[in-house]
Write an enzyme that holds these catalytic residues in place. Sequence first.
Site, PDB file in Angstrom:
ATOM      1  N   ARG A  55       6.629  -4.102   1.682  1.00 46.04           N
ATOM      2  CA  ARG A  55       6.407  -3.073   2.709  1.00 46.04           C
ATOM      3  C   ARG A  55       6.838  -1.681   2.274  1.00 46.04           C
ATOM      4  O   ARG A  55       6.541  -0.704   2.973  1.00 46.04           O
ATOM      5  CB  ARG A  55       7.056  -3.475   4.041  1.00 46.04           C
ATOM      6  CG  ARG A  55       8.549  -3.655   4.002  1.00 46.04           C
ATOM      7  CD  ARG A  55       9.067  -4.094   5.380  1.00 46.04           C
ATOM      8  NE  ARG A  55      10.508  -4.259   5.352  1.00 46.04           N
ATOM      9  CZ  ARG A  55      11.288  -4.274   6.427  1.00 46.04           C
ATOM     10  NH1 ARG A  55      10.755  -4.136   7.620  1.00 46.04           N
ATOM     11  NH2 ARG A  55      12.582  -4.437   6.335  1.00 46.04           N
TER      12      ARG A  55
ATOM     13  N   HIS B  90       4.119  -8.944  10.250  1.00 50.02           N
ATOM     14  CA  HIS B  90       5.178  -8.693  11.247  1.00 50.02           C
ATOM     15  C   HIS B  90       4.628  -7.802  12.375  1.00 50.02           C
ATOM     16  O   HIS B  90       5.066  -6.656  12.563  1.00 50.02           O
ATOM     17  CB  HIS B  90       6.330  -8.013  10.497  1.00 50.02           C
ATOM     18  CG  HIS B  90       7.645  -7.970  11.194  1.00 50.02           C
ATOM     19  ND1 HIS B  90       7.824  -7.452  12.455  1.00 50.02           N
ATOM     20  CD2 HIS B  90       8.873  -8.372  10.779  1.00 50.02           C
ATOM     21  CE1 HIS B  90       9.100  -7.523  12.771  1.00 50.02           C
ATOM     22  NE2 HIS B  90       9.761  -8.081  11.780  1.00 50.02           N
TER      23      HIS B  90
ATOM     24  N   ASP C 123      14.942 -13.378  19.171  1.00 51.67           N
ATOM     25  CA  ASP C 123      14.651 -13.389  17.733  1.00 51.67           C
ATOM     26  C   ASP C 123      14.517 -14.856  17.323  1.00 51.67           C
ATOM     27  O   ASP C 123      15.505 -15.528  17.043  1.00 51.67           O
ATOM     28  CB  ASP C 123      15.803 -12.694  16.970  1.00 51.67           C
ATOM     29  CG  ASP C 123      15.435 -12.407  15.521  1.00 51.67           C
ATOM     30  OD1 ASP C 123      14.383 -12.900  15.056  1.00 51.67           O
ATOM     31  OD2 ASP C 123      16.211 -11.689  14.846  1.00 51.67           O
TER      32      ASP C 123
ATOM     33  N   GLU D 170       4.747 -12.576  15.128  1.00 47.75           N
ATOM     34  CA  GLU D 170       4.567 -12.446  13.681  1.00 47.75           C
ATOM     35  C   GLU D 170       3.990 -13.720  13.073  1.00 47.75           C
ATOM     36  O   GLU D 170       4.660 -14.757  13.035  1.00 47.75           O
ATOM     37  CB  GLU D 170       5.925 -12.122  13.044  1.00 47.75           C
ATOM     38  CG  GLU D 170       6.588 -10.937  13.718  1.00 47.75           C
ATOM     39  CD  GLU D 170       8.071 -10.819  13.374  1.00 47.75           C
ATOM     40  OE1 GLU D 170       8.466 -11.255  12.276  1.00 47.75           O
ATOM     41  OE2 GLU D 170       8.829 -10.295  14.192  1.00 47.75           O
TER      42      GLU D 170
HETATM   43  O1  TA6 Z   1      11.185 -10.711  12.614  1.00 46.79           O
HETATM   44  C1  TA6 Z   1      12.364 -10.538  13.262  1.00 46.79           C
HETATM   45  C2  TA6 Z   1      13.307  -9.833  12.348  1.00 46.79           C
HETATM   46  O2  TA6 Z   1      13.562 -10.584  11.196  1.00 46.79           O
HETATM   47  C3  TA6 Z   1      14.583  -9.521  13.143  1.00 46.79           C
HETATM   48  O3  TA6 Z   1      15.663 -10.320  12.795  1.00 46.79           O
HETATM   49  C4  TA6 Z   1      14.783  -8.038  12.972  1.00 46.79           C
HETATM   50  O4  TA6 Z   1      15.717  -7.730  12.044  1.00 46.79           O
HETATM   51  C5  TA6 Z   1      13.379  -7.584  12.645  1.00 46.79           C
HETATM   52  O5  TA6 Z   1      12.762  -8.597  11.924  1.00 46.79           O
HETATM   53  C6  TA6 Z   1      13.176  -6.215  12.028  1.00 46.79           C
HETATM   54  O6  TA6 Z   1      13.624  -6.137  10.733  1.00 46.79           O
HETATM   55  P1  TA6 Z   1      13.684  -4.759   9.990  1.00 46.79           P
HETATM   56  O7  TA6 Z   1      14.144  -5.079   8.600  1.00 46.79           O
HETATM   57  O8  TA6 Z   1      12.294  -4.178  10.020  1.00 46.79           O
HETATM   58  O9  TA6 Z   1      14.646  -3.899  10.757  1.00 46.79           O
END
Ligand code: TA6
Length: 281
Positions: free
Chosen positions: A85, A155, A198, A255
């Site tokens: 990303r 995501h 989550d 996601e």
């Molecule tokens: O997909 C959920 C997750 O893994 C959460 O635990 C939260 O941290 C989110 O992704 C966002 O992650 P980021 O690294 O984009 O802040």
Amino acid sequence: MITHKQLDNGFKYIEIKNKEAEAKIALQGAHLFHYKVKDKPSLLWLSQAAYFEEGKAIRGGIPICFPWFGKNKDNPSLPQHGFARTQLWAVISEEEKDDSTTYIRLQLTPNAHTLAQWNYLFDVTLDILIGEALSIALSVTNTDIKPFEISTALHTYFSVSDIETVLIKGLDGRNYYDALDEKNYIQRGDILIQEEVDRVYFYPSETIDLFDGDTKVKLQQEGSNSLVVWNPWIEKSKQMNDMTADGYRSMVCLETSNAREDSKVLNPNDTYVLKAIVQTL
Ligand code: TA6
């Protein structure tokens, strides 16, 4: 129309407009950060405080998590959700298929930075179709001589009018892992979100429905046996510089992934495809 654009700081993106829809895709991360069908609300949520800067993931749209989802199992100090990303992808194909469908293909291949974090050769492409529906497919090929394990995600941040009134269908009776208390549960009924969530759901229905008032969003998944549901709610949002105080109220992440036990081992020359098709009905 496909237009290549650039912000003042050099951040590059593609703008797409056709008869049915419009979209924006950043070359960093192959990150789709805007998608809207004519006469319908924007499907993807984008934080009002999102960064559009080299090396920082955009908060919103569809970040691509690769080659690991969440923390790296072997080295938690590596960036969460992998390097895809924040890497610059190459546009290798762009085509107006007809007046209402636009196709873009982006590619990520190894470089010194990726090899320093994950010492494998790979070929990753992202195929995006912009039209009345949105189709996004991540293809990973192992071009190395040794097997590797991946855990990936599309995501996706969905835009909603008010998180507390949204209903998510398609996960009733499914097992899930709750990342907040690190325990496993079984989902009973549909999902209503009124606090931080989550979770990784296993073996979700092939179609997940998101009900938001009169609007229904249909998410179809292929190549995925796990779906992550996330909303940071109030306290977690405060810890993120790229979230506004009430941003959490207008988003939910659903996601399409292969997270945790659903991770895949790819032998040399194997290809794995993770795909999501999304449509507002
Ligand atoms: O997909 C959920 C997750 O893994 C959460 O635990 C939260 O941290 C989110 O992704 C966002 O992650 P980021 O690294 O984009 O802040």
